[in-house]
Motif scaffolding. Structure first.
Motif, PDB file in Angstrom:
ATOM      1  N   THR A  56       0.802  -1.217   0.000  1.00 14.41           N
ATOM      2  CA  THR A  56       0.000   0.000   0.000  1.00 14.41           C
ATOM      3  C   THR A  56       0.838   1.272   0.000  1.00 14.41           C
ATOM      4  O   THR A  56       0.335   2.348  -0.266  1.00 14.41           O
TER       5      THR A  56
ATOM      6  N   ASP B 133       2.819   6.231  -3.113  1.00 12.21           N
ATOM      7  CA  ASP B 133       1.503   5.659  -2.869  1.00 12.21           C
ATOM      8  C   ASP B 133       1.465   4.322  -3.599  1.00 12.21           C
ATOM      9  O   ASP B 133       1.959   4.196  -4.706  1.00 12.21           O
TER      10      ASP B 133
ATOM     11  N   GLU C 146      -0.899   2.553  -5.106  1.00 12.93           N
ATOM     12  CA  GLU C 146      -1.942   2.194  -6.070  1.00 12.93           C
ATOM     13  C   GLU C 146      -1.622   2.750  -7.460  1.00 12.93           C
ATOM     14  O   GLU C 146      -1.198   3.891  -7.611  1.00 12.93           O
TER      15      GLU C 146
ATOM     16  N   GLU D 293      -4.109   2.072  -9.946  1.00  8.20           N
ATOM     17  CA  GLU D 293      -5.495   2.409 -10.230  1.00  8.20           C
ATOM     18  C   GLU D 293      -6.238   2.301  -8.903  1.00  8.20           C
ATOM     19  O   GLU D 293      -5.746   1.675  -7.966  1.00  8.20           O
ATOM     20  N   GLU D 294      -7.405   2.911  -8.817  1.00  9.42           N
ATOM     21  CA  GLU D 294      -8.148   2.854  -7.557  1.00  9.42           C
ATOM     22  C   GLU D 294      -8.423   1.406  -7.177  1.00  9.42           C
ATOM     23  O   GLU D 294      -9.006   0.636  -7.948  1.00  9.42           O
ATOM     24  N   GLY D 295      -7.963   1.027  -6.003  1.00  5.41           N
ATOM     25  CA  GLY D 295      -8.173  -0.335  -5.525  1.00  5.41           C
ATOM     26  C   GLY D 295      -7.186  -1.352  -6.051  1.00  5.41           C
ATOM     27  O   GLY D 295      -7.287  -2.537  -5.700  1.00  5.41           O
ATOM     28  N   GLU D 296      -6.219  -0.926  -6.886  1.00  6.51           N
ATOM     29  CA  GLU D 296      -5.233  -1.863  -7.442  1.00  6.51           C
ATOM     30  C   GLU D 296      -3.827  -1.453  -7.009  1.00  6.51           C
ATOM     31  O   GLU D 296      -3.290  -0.471  -7.493  1.00  6.51           O
ATOM     32  N   PRO D 297      -3.211  -2.202  -6.074  1.00 12.80           N
ATOM     33  CA  PRO D 297      -1.855  -1.859  -5.636  1.00 12.80           C
ATOM     34  C   PRO D 297      -0.841  -2.086  -6.744  1.00 12.80           C
ATOM     35  O   PRO D 297      -1.067  -2.888  -7.660  1.00 12.80           O
TER      36      PRO D 297
END
Length: 414
Positions: A85, A106, A108, A110-114
């Motif tokens: 994360t 950070d 990610e 994409e949103e929700g994809e580490p």
């Protein structure tokens, strides 16, 4: 080649893969899933139980996890995978009381994809083995390729058991010290670093919250990579003589030196599993292909673990080679023909060379104790940390999502 043995009458294979680790197995799965009529075998000299109980863990980039999902194994792997994360980078001397953070990422893309997950090697290989069997890939272990000879339209392979097999293409996925590469007469560019990589797993009192840490120390990078639960995988670069001393020494000395580098931010740490050291170097094959022969994974390139990209380069090879071979079959072409294999080499060679150079430069830049060099690189890290667009580029690069990617790495079928 030996005389007639068991297996001489077996039907010719389309592809025989030498090496049953994650590269060899994923190639077998990718080929058989895209073209069920293709006959594929994967052979490895190690028993399958040894491959499926490998205690090490690897960083699987977002693009590679998309490929594993497309191959039908990510659902089985996911419960054992720890998302990254966040990532922090420090640069200090071992004796420094404080390690200032110069760069943060950070986690990610994409949103929700580490951007990556830490995955136990044994779980990954076991899932790929089961998927390969379900698809009809022939798994041969323990056995290995003793010799091979390229003939007209076929490569004749002699296994260590004495069995002989024929195939249209032999793929070497047998590691950085590839015996098959040597048998094919492919030369390498290679140099050794005066470093070894110590790999082990630790348990700690406090949760890591999915944060990965890379500490640049004078002897080399010290990476703390999150695993499920309150555990972390360590990749510790150390001068070779010192690494040998630490690995062969007693637990008390090893844990004392480990604590000096790890710190106390996650509470008390204890070893959980064996410790191993392996020599670090750079190996680049001068050619990736020969008639009816191709290299994939570490057999084609071995790089420093400073960027955590070794496994992901191997998966890129798999995705590119599978796409080239499947498309050739659909056009009625011979999968072992040199002009077909050269498409794969053109696709992968520059990317591999580029990553080899990048990791070599990074290791030389950060594995030293020169104050002037340290000041310059710390300024550079600080500047990158203040440039969101550049940080985004680097994180997508680490995730394997920059540039022209094979379809499997974008989550699409071949």
């Amino acid at each position: 080649m030996a005389g007639d043995r068991q297996g001489d009458m077996a039907a010719p294979l389309d592809v025989l893969v030498g090496g049953g680790g994650y590269v060899g197995l994923s190639l077998g799965v990718a080929l058989k899933q895209a073209d069920p009529a293709m006959s594929v075998a994967v052979v490895d000299q190690r028993p399958r139980a040894a491959l499926e109980t490998d205690p090490r863990a690897s960083a699987v980039a977002a693009a590679a996890s998309r490929m594993l999902d497309q191959l039908g194994v990510w659902e089985e792997i996911a419960p054992h995978a720890q998302p990254m994360t966040e990532m922090i980078v420090t640069d200090s001397k071992l004796r420094d009381a404080v390690r200032p953070v110069f760069l943060t990422f950070d986690g990610e893309v994409e949103e929700g994809e580490p951007f990556a997950h830490m995955v136990p090697n044994g779980q990954m290989v076991a899932a790929l083995s089961r998927r390969a069997e379900a698809l009809g890939v022939e798994l041969i272990a323990p056995d290995g390729v003793r010799d091979f000879a390229v003939g007209t339209g076929m490569v004749e392979v002699e296994l260590a058991s004495g069995t002989r097999r024929r195939a249209r293409l032999l793929v070497a996925a047998d590691g950085v010290r590839s015996r098959l590469r040597d048998l094919a007469g492919i030369q390498t560019v290679r140099w050794e670093y005066d470093q070894s990589g110590i790999v082990t797993t630790v348990r700690h009192e406090r949760p890591h919250q999915g944060r990965a840490e890379e500490h640049f120390l004078p002897s080399g990078p010290f990476a703390i990579l999150p695993l499920t639960g309150n555990r972390s995988s360590l990749v510790w670069s150390e001068k070779r003589a010192e690494a040998d001393r630490l690995v062969k020494g007693d637990d008390f000395t090893f844990e004392l030196e480990l604590e000096r580098r790890f710190g106390h931010h996650l509470g008390k740490i204890t070893l959980e599993g064996p410790r191993h050291a392996f020599p670090l170097g750079l190996t680049l094959a001068r050619s990736f292909v020969r008639p009816r022969f191709a290299l994939a994974g570490d057999a084609a390139h071995g790089i420093h673990p400073i960027a955590g990209q070794g496994l992901n380069l191997g998966f890129k090879d798999v995705a590119a080679l599978a796409e080239v071979l499947v498309e050739a079959r659909r056009l009625g072409q011979d999968v072992g023909a040199l002009d077909v294999l050269e498409r794969y080499e053109r696709w992968r060679r520059f990317d591999t060379f580029q990553m080899g150079v990048v990791t070599d430069v990074l290791n030389r830049l950060f594995s030293n104790d020169m104050d002037g060099v340290r000041a310059v690189r710390d300024v550079g890290l600080g500047l990158v940390d203040r440039m969101p667009s550049l940080k985004k580029f680097f994180i997508r690069q680490a995730a394997g999502l920059q540039g022209e990617a094979p379809r499997l790495l974008t989550g699409q079928p071949i």
